[in-house]
Design a protein around this motif. Sequence first.
Motif, PDB file in Angstrom:
ATOM      1  N   VAL A 174       0.863  -1.178   0.000  1.00  0.00           N
ATOM      2  CA  VAL A 174       0.000   0.000   0.000  1.00  0.00           C
ATOM      3  C   VAL A 174       0.902   1.232   0.000  1.00  0.00           C
ATOM      4  CG1 VAL A 174      -1.871   1.237   1.151  1.00  0.00           C
ATOM      5  CG2 VAL A 174      -1.728  -1.257   1.349  1.00  0.00           C
ATOM      6  N   LYS A 175       0.741   2.110  -1.013  1.00  0.00           N
ATOM      7  CA  LYS A 175       1.614   3.279  -1.106  1.00  0.00           C
ATOM      8  C   LYS A 175       0.947   4.352  -1.953  1.00  0.00           C
ATOM      9  CE  LYS A 175       5.264   2.657  -3.732  1.00  0.00           C
ATOM     10  NZ  LYS A 175       6.463   2.059  -4.381  1.00  0.00           N
ATOM     11  N   GLU A 176       1.468   5.567  -1.869  1.00  0.00           N
ATOM     12  CA  GLU A 176       1.016   6.657  -2.717  1.00  0.00           C
ATOM     13  C   GLU A 176       1.952   6.767  -3.921  1.00  0.00           C
ATOM     14  OE1 GLU A 176       0.571  10.302  -0.583  1.00  0.00           O
ATOM     15  OE2 GLU A 176      -0.743   9.431   0.961  1.00  0.00           O
ATOM     16  N   GLU A 177       1.344   6.988  -5.103  1.00  0.00           N
ATOM     17  CA  GLU A 177       2.122   7.070  -6.329  1.00  0.00           C
ATOM     18  C   GLU A 177       1.538   8.123  -7.258  1.00  0.00           C
ATOM     19  OE1 GLU A 177       3.416   2.341  -6.789  1.00  0.00           O
ATOM     20  OE2 GLU A 177       2.205   3.325  -8.320  1.00  0.00           O
ATOM     21  N   LYS A 178       2.328   8.508  -8.238  1.00  0.00           N
ATOM     22  CA  LYS A 178       1.820   9.342  -9.328  1.00  0.00           C
ATOM     23  C   LYS A 178       0.947   8.473 -10.219  1.00  0.00           C
ATOM     24  CE  LYS A 178       3.293  12.178 -13.252  1.00  0.00           C
ATOM     25  NZ  LYS A 178       4.470  12.688 -14.023  1.00  0.00           N
ATOM     26  N   ALA A 179      -0.194   8.974 -10.596  1.00  0.00           N
ATOM     27  CA  ALA A 179      -1.099   8.207 -11.454  1.00  0.00           C
ATOM     28  C   ALA A 179      -0.576   8.165 -12.885  1.00  0.00           C
ATOM     29  CB  ALA A 179      -2.485   8.826 -11.434  1.00  0.00           C
ATOM     30  N   GLY A 180      -0.629   6.970 -13.491  1.00  0.00           N
ATOM     31  CA  GLY A 180      -0.286   6.851 -14.897  1.00  0.00           C
ATOM     32  C   GLY A 180      -1.363   7.489 -15.751  1.00  0.00           C
ATOM     33  N   PRO A 181      -1.071   7.749 -17.022  1.00  0.00           N
ATOM     34  CA  PRO A 181      -2.038   8.437 -17.901  1.00  0.00           C
ATOM     35  C   PRO A 181      -3.402   7.758 -17.963  1.00  0.00           C
ATOM     36  CG  PRO A 181       0.109   8.314 -18.956  1.00  0.00           C
ATOM     37  CD  PRO A 181       0.195   7.460 -17.729  1.00  0.00           C
ATOM     38  N   ASP A 182      -3.429   6.428 -18.096  1.00  0.00           N
ATOM     39  CA  ASP A 182      -4.706   5.725 -18.221  1.00  0.00           C
ATOM     40  C   ASP A 182      -5.503   5.797 -16.936  1.00  0.00           C
ATOM     41  OD1 ASP A 182      -6.540   3.861 -19.725  1.00  0.00           O
ATOM     42  OD2 ASP A 182      -6.065   2.595 -18.007  1.00  0.00           O
ATOM     43  N   VAL A 183      -4.842   5.539 -15.805  1.00  0.00           N
ATOM     44  CA  VAL A 183      -5.528   5.596 -14.511  1.00  0.00           C
ATOM     45  C   VAL A 183      -6.014   7.011 -14.238  1.00  0.00           C
ATOM     46  CG1 VAL A 183      -5.193   5.414 -12.012  1.00  0.00           C
ATOM     47  CG2 VAL A 183      -4.338   3.605 -13.530  1.00  0.00           C
ATOM     48  N   VAL A 192      -2.391   8.989  -6.572  1.00  0.00           N
ATOM     49  CA  VAL A 192      -3.367   7.993  -6.131  1.00  0.00           C
ATOM     50  C   VAL A 192      -2.793   7.156  -4.993  1.00  0.00           C
ATOM     51  CG1 VAL A 192      -4.633   7.751  -8.305  1.00  0.00           C
ATOM     52  CG2 VAL A 192      -2.525   6.451  -7.955  1.00  0.00           C
ATOM     53  N   LEU A 193      -3.694   6.581  -4.223  1.00  0.00           N
ATOM     54  CA  LEU A 193      -3.315   5.544  -3.278  1.00  0.00           C
ATOM     55  C   LEU A 193      -3.385   4.222  -4.033  1.00  0.00           C
ATOM     56  CD1 LEU A 193      -2.764   4.845  -0.186  1.00  0.00           C
ATOM     57  CD2 LEU A 193      -5.131   4.032  -0.218  1.00  0.00           C
ATOM     58  N   VAL A 194      -2.327   3.440  -3.937  1.00  0.00           N
ATOM     59  CA  VAL A 194      -2.239   2.182  -4.673  1.00  0.00           C
ATOM     60  C   VAL A 194      -2.230   1.022  -3.693  1.00  0.00           C
ATOM     61  CG1 VAL A 194      -0.883   0.826  -6.318  1.00  0.00           C
ATOM     62  CG2 VAL A 194      -0.927   3.319  -6.482  1.00  0.00           C
ATOM     63  N   ARG A 195      -3.070   0.033  -3.978  1.00  0.00           N
ATOM     64  CA  ARG A 195      -3.109  -1.202  -3.186  1.00  0.00           C
ATOM     65  C   ARG A 195      -2.831  -2.369  -4.129  1.00  0.00           C
ATOM     66  NH1 ARG A 195      -5.468  -1.090   1.829  1.00  0.00           N
ATOM     67  NH2 ARG A 195      -5.796  -3.340   1.612  1.00  0.00           N
ATOM     68  N   ARG A 196      -1.699  -3.038  -3.922  1.00  0.00           N
ATOM     69  CA  ARG A 196      -1.354  -4.218  -4.717  1.00  0.00           C
ATOM     70  C   ARG A 196      -1.437  -5.463  -3.838  1.00  0.00           C
ATOM     71  NH1 ARG A 196       2.465  -0.311  -6.561  1.00  0.00           N
ATOM     72  NH2 ARG A 196       2.110   0.187  -8.785  1.00  0.00           N
ATOM     73  N   ARG A 197      -2.012  -6.543  -4.390  1.00  0.00           N
ATOM     74  CA  ARG A 197      -2.109  -7.771  -3.621  1.00  0.00           C
ATOM     75  C   ARG A 197      -2.273  -8.964  -4.553  1.00  0.00           C
ATOM     76  NH1 ARG A 197      -6.225  -4.036  -4.800  1.00  0.00           N
ATOM     77  NH2 ARG A 197      -8.279  -5.013  -4.716  1.00  0.00           N
ATOM     78  N   ARG A 198      -1.836 -10.115  -4.052  1.00  0.00           N
ATOM     79  CA  ARG A 198      -2.004 -11.368  -4.776  1.00  0.00           C
ATOM     80  C   ARG A 198      -2.997 -12.233  -4.014  1.00  0.00           C
ATOM     81  NH1 ARG A 198       2.786 -15.771  -5.791  1.00  0.00           N
ATOM     82  NH2 ARG A 198       2.636 -15.820  -3.509  1.00  0.00           N
ATOM     83  N   TYR A 199      -3.893 -12.878  -4.768  1.00  0.00           N
ATOM     84  CA  TYR A 199      -4.909 -13.740  -4.174  1.00  0.00           C
ATOM     85  C   TYR A 199      -4.585 -15.202  -4.446  1.00  0.00           C
ATOM     86  CZ  TYR A 199      -7.794  -9.518  -3.747  1.00  0.00           C
ATOM     87  OH  TYR A 199      -8.269  -8.267  -3.432  1.00  0.00           O
ATOM     88  N   LEU A 200      -4.779 -16.026  -3.426  1.00  0.00           N
ATOM     89  CA  LEU A 200      -4.528 -17.454  -3.544  1.00  0.00           C
ATOM     90  C   LEU A 200      -5.756 -18.236  -3.098  1.00  0.00           C
ATOM     91  CD1 LEU A 200      -1.819 -15.951  -2.138  1.00  0.00           C
ATOM     92  CD2 LEU A 200      -0.841 -18.190  -2.653  1.00  0.00           C
ATOM     93  N   LEU A 201      -5.979 -19.388  -3.721  1.00  0.00           N
ATOM     94  CA  LEU A 201      -7.010 -20.329  -3.299  1.00  0.00           C
ATOM     95  C   LEU A 201      -6.337 -21.662  -2.994  1.00  0.00           C
ATOM     96  CD1 LEU A 201      -9.919 -19.632  -5.830  1.00  0.00           C
ATOM     97  CD2 LEU A 201      -9.834 -19.021  -3.401  1.00  0.00           C
ATOM     98  N   ASP A 202      -6.499 -22.124  -1.760  1.00  0.00           N
ATOM     99  CA  ASP A 202      -5.869 -23.372  -1.327  1.00  0.00           C
ATOM    100  C   ASP A 202      -4.374 -23.364  -1.618  1.00  0.00           C
ATOM    101  OD1 ASP A 202      -8.358 -24.346  -0.482  1.00  0.00           O
ATOM    102  OD2 ASP A 202      -8.808 -25.151  -2.458  1.00  0.00           O
ATOM    103  N   GLY A 203      -3.760 -22.200  -1.432  1.00  0.00           N
ATOM    104  CA  GLY A 203      -2.323 -22.066  -1.612  1.00  0.00           C
ATOM    105  C   GLY A 203      -1.868 -21.807  -3.028  1.00  0.00           C
ATOM    106  N   ARG A 204      -2.788 -21.809  -3.982  1.00  0.00           N
ATOM    107  CA  ARG A 204      -2.431 -21.590  -5.383  1.00  0.00           C
ATOM    108  C   ARG A 204      -2.718 -20.149  -5.786  1.00  0.00           C
ATOM    109  NH1 ARG A 204      -5.711 -23.439 -10.828  1.00  0.00           N
ATOM    110  NH2 ARG A 204      -4.347 -22.356 -12.285  1.00  0.00           N
ATOM    111  N   PRO A 205      -1.736 -19.406  -6.315  1.00  0.00           N
ATOM    112  CA  PRO A 205      -2.004 -18.040  -6.790  1.00  0.00           C
ATOM    113  C   PRO A 205      -2.962 -18.069  -7.980  1.00  0.00           C
ATOM    114  CG  PRO A 205       0.358 -18.437  -6.543  1.00  0.00           C
ATOM    115  CD  PRO A 205      -0.315 -19.769  -6.448  1.00  0.00           C
ATOM    116  N   VAL A 206      -4.016 -17.263  -7.923  1.00  0.00           N
ATOM    117  CA  VAL A 206      -4.990 -17.249  -9.014  1.00  0.00           C
ATOM    118  C   VAL A 206      -5.162 -15.870  -9.637  1.00  0.00           C
ATOM    119  CG1 VAL A 206      -6.288 -19.264  -8.213  1.00  0.00           C
ATOM    120  CG2 VAL A 206      -6.914 -16.984  -7.377  1.00  0.00           C
ATOM    121  N   GLU A 207      -4.828 -14.811  -8.906  1.00  0.00           N
ATOM    122  CA  GLU A 207      -4.935 -13.479  -9.515  1.00  0.00           C
ATOM    123  C   GLU A 207      -4.065 -12.483  -8.769  1.00  0.00           C
ATOM    124  OE1 GLU A 207      -8.602 -10.900  -8.271  1.00  0.00           O
ATOM    125  OE2 GLU A 207      -9.364 -12.918  -8.674  1.00  0.00           O
TER     126      GLU A 207
END
Length: 262
Positions: free
Chosen positions: A127-136, A146-161
């Motif tokens: 979680v951090k503050e960053e300069k927004a890219g043109p598209d965003v 912008v405030l940016v939140r990056r995270r990885r999601y796992l199901l049963d230990g497997r990364p899915v998104e």
Amino acid sequence: MSPLPSGLLGELDPTSDRAVFRQIADHLREAIGRGRFSEGEKLPSEAELVEHYGVSRMTVRHSFSVLQGEGLVHAEHGKGVFVRPRPPVRRLASDRFARRHREEGKSAFLVEADAAGSHPQVDGLEVKEEKAGPDVSARLGGVRRVLVRRRRYLLDGRPVEFATSYLPLDIARGTQIAEPNPGPGGIYARLEELGHHLHHFEEEIRARMPSPDEVRTLRLASGVPVIHLTRTAFDTEGRAVEVCDTVMAADAYVLAYQLPAT
């Protein structure tokens, strides 16, 4: 060595101009599609296919490589080649952001994990503050930071998104949204508590092959594409309050929609 069951796989067509290894791949693909080999089941060994078709091991290996490149099978060293599991998560777009889930303290990912009977996890959180890219910036009405939140999601230990959310600083700075754990219901619940009642979402979806970083992050097998989804959330005043950029393992999801016919 016992012969393969009669009718399990087809026979080679010597008159075809299609390469022999591709004919064998066609037979295996059809058998998988017809359910003759179920999810997680081992395919016939190289030796069995060599005997059945009367070809070389290298030809059989080329056939397996075709199916691996399509994401249909995966090889386990010393064990064999197995049918890859089909998508375990049904992502129901018309329901996943329903307010009742937020009121129950559930994020969209938790709702999907519960429906799939899987154990959800989140890691790689940043979680951090960053300069927004043109598209965003354009999607959020011209904001510069912008405030940016990056995270990885796992199901049963497997990364899915892997997902990255961008929120205007004048909304998110100094709130629970800027904390590693935004609380029950996720950031959408917090946005509504701040007076930004959600009205609708706009999503753009495309399929593509993953970048090397995405292959590592999602531990993707050879030949597995990704679903790249960009979502913009709007409040009842028509303001864009979040852009979420999500990359999903295509073999982990079924995207399901209910569309009105009127």
